[in-house]
Design an enzyme around this catalytic site. Structure first.
Site, short mmCIF file in Angstrom:
data_model
loop_
_atom_site.label_atom_id
_atom_site.label_comp_id
_atom_site.label_asym_id
_atom_site.label_seq_id
_atom_site.Cartn_x
_atom_site.Cartn_y
_atom_site.Cartn_z
CG ASP A 15 1.47 2.35 -1.47
OD1 ASP A 15 2.35 3.17 -1.16
OD2 ASP A 15 0.52 2.61 -2.23
MG LIG Z 1 0.57 4.28 -3.69
#
Ligand SMILES: [Mg+2]
Length: 228
Positions: free
Chosen positions: A9
């Site tokens: 991420d």
């Molecule tokens: Mg994030």
């Protein structure tokens, strides 16, 4: 264990989104001739959080919120501004933020020598490309999977179906996702059937969503991923 493929991420995992927000807000205030002091910024945050609570309660649509938050905020300082235009300007400033989380460049550079790294992010394509390039992170990733380009987002299973289909020779049991969000990264990884590492520097309590591992800082990855 013995992971070969790491899905990362971006926001609040490798890049510091909160720092980018702080900077964007300061620039916007300065542009309006308002000194970006702590108390002014806190005033805005309080108001903004109130709007998001109204949104969650179904009182305010997301669009209404974005179109009006700055108009209502600056009205308190006797500044009449166009809500949507000011929002757009804030977003331009926000997109320019690419502050790295602690150790993120070193960790990614080191891991990339032995593992295949990919980006999995919910976001606007142009923005994420720009931030990853400017921060110096981009060259360490084999490919960027960005929700806007895919038409699906984390935690949807369809998002991960595309990721798995596009990575050559991927083995799910040797794949792990690293992210700060329980509801998008960890939930998404679980639905997709891979292990998960929760980036949790504030040591928040896990909810019903339980990650495979938790880390407080990126360098903790060395131990989990071994061989380093
Ligand atoms: Mg994030």
């Amino acid at each position: 264990m013995g992971y070969e493929t790491i899905l990362f991420d971006i926001d609040d995992t490798l890049l510091d989104f909160k720092a980018a927000e702080e900077q964007a807000l300061s620039w916007l205030l300065q542009e309006m001739g308002i000194e970006p002091t702590l108390s002014v910024k806190n005033e805005y945050k309080k108001m903004n959080q109130g709007f998001w609570r109204e949104h969650e309660a179904g009182v305010l649509s997301r669009q209404e919120l974005l179109d009006n938050r700055f108009r209502l905020f600056f009205a308190q300082y006797d500044h009449e501004v166009d809500g949507p235009k000011t929002e757009a300007q804030y977003r331009r400033y926000l997109n320019q933020g690419y502050q790295l989380m602690d150790d993120s460049l070193e960790v990614v550079a080191k891991l990339s020598q032995k593992k295949e790294l990919y980006v999995v992010t919910n976001g606007v394509s142009a923005t994420q490309h720009q931030r990853l390039t400017k921060s110096g992170l981009a060259p360490y990733f084999k490919k960027l999977f960005i929700s806007e380009e895919m038409g699906v987002h984390k935690p949807m299973k369809e998002f991960f179906d595309i990721v798995f289909a596009e990575i050559p020779h991927l083995k799910k049991e040797k794949t792990v996702i690293v992210g700060d969000s329980l509801t998008s990264d960890i939930q998404g990884g679980q639905t997709a059937g891979i292990d998960t590492i929760w980036m949790n520097p504030q040591e928040k309590e896990a909810t019903t969503i339980k990650p495979t591992f938790q880390i407080g800082k990126l360098t903790d990855l060395y131990q989990i991923l071994e061989e380093f």
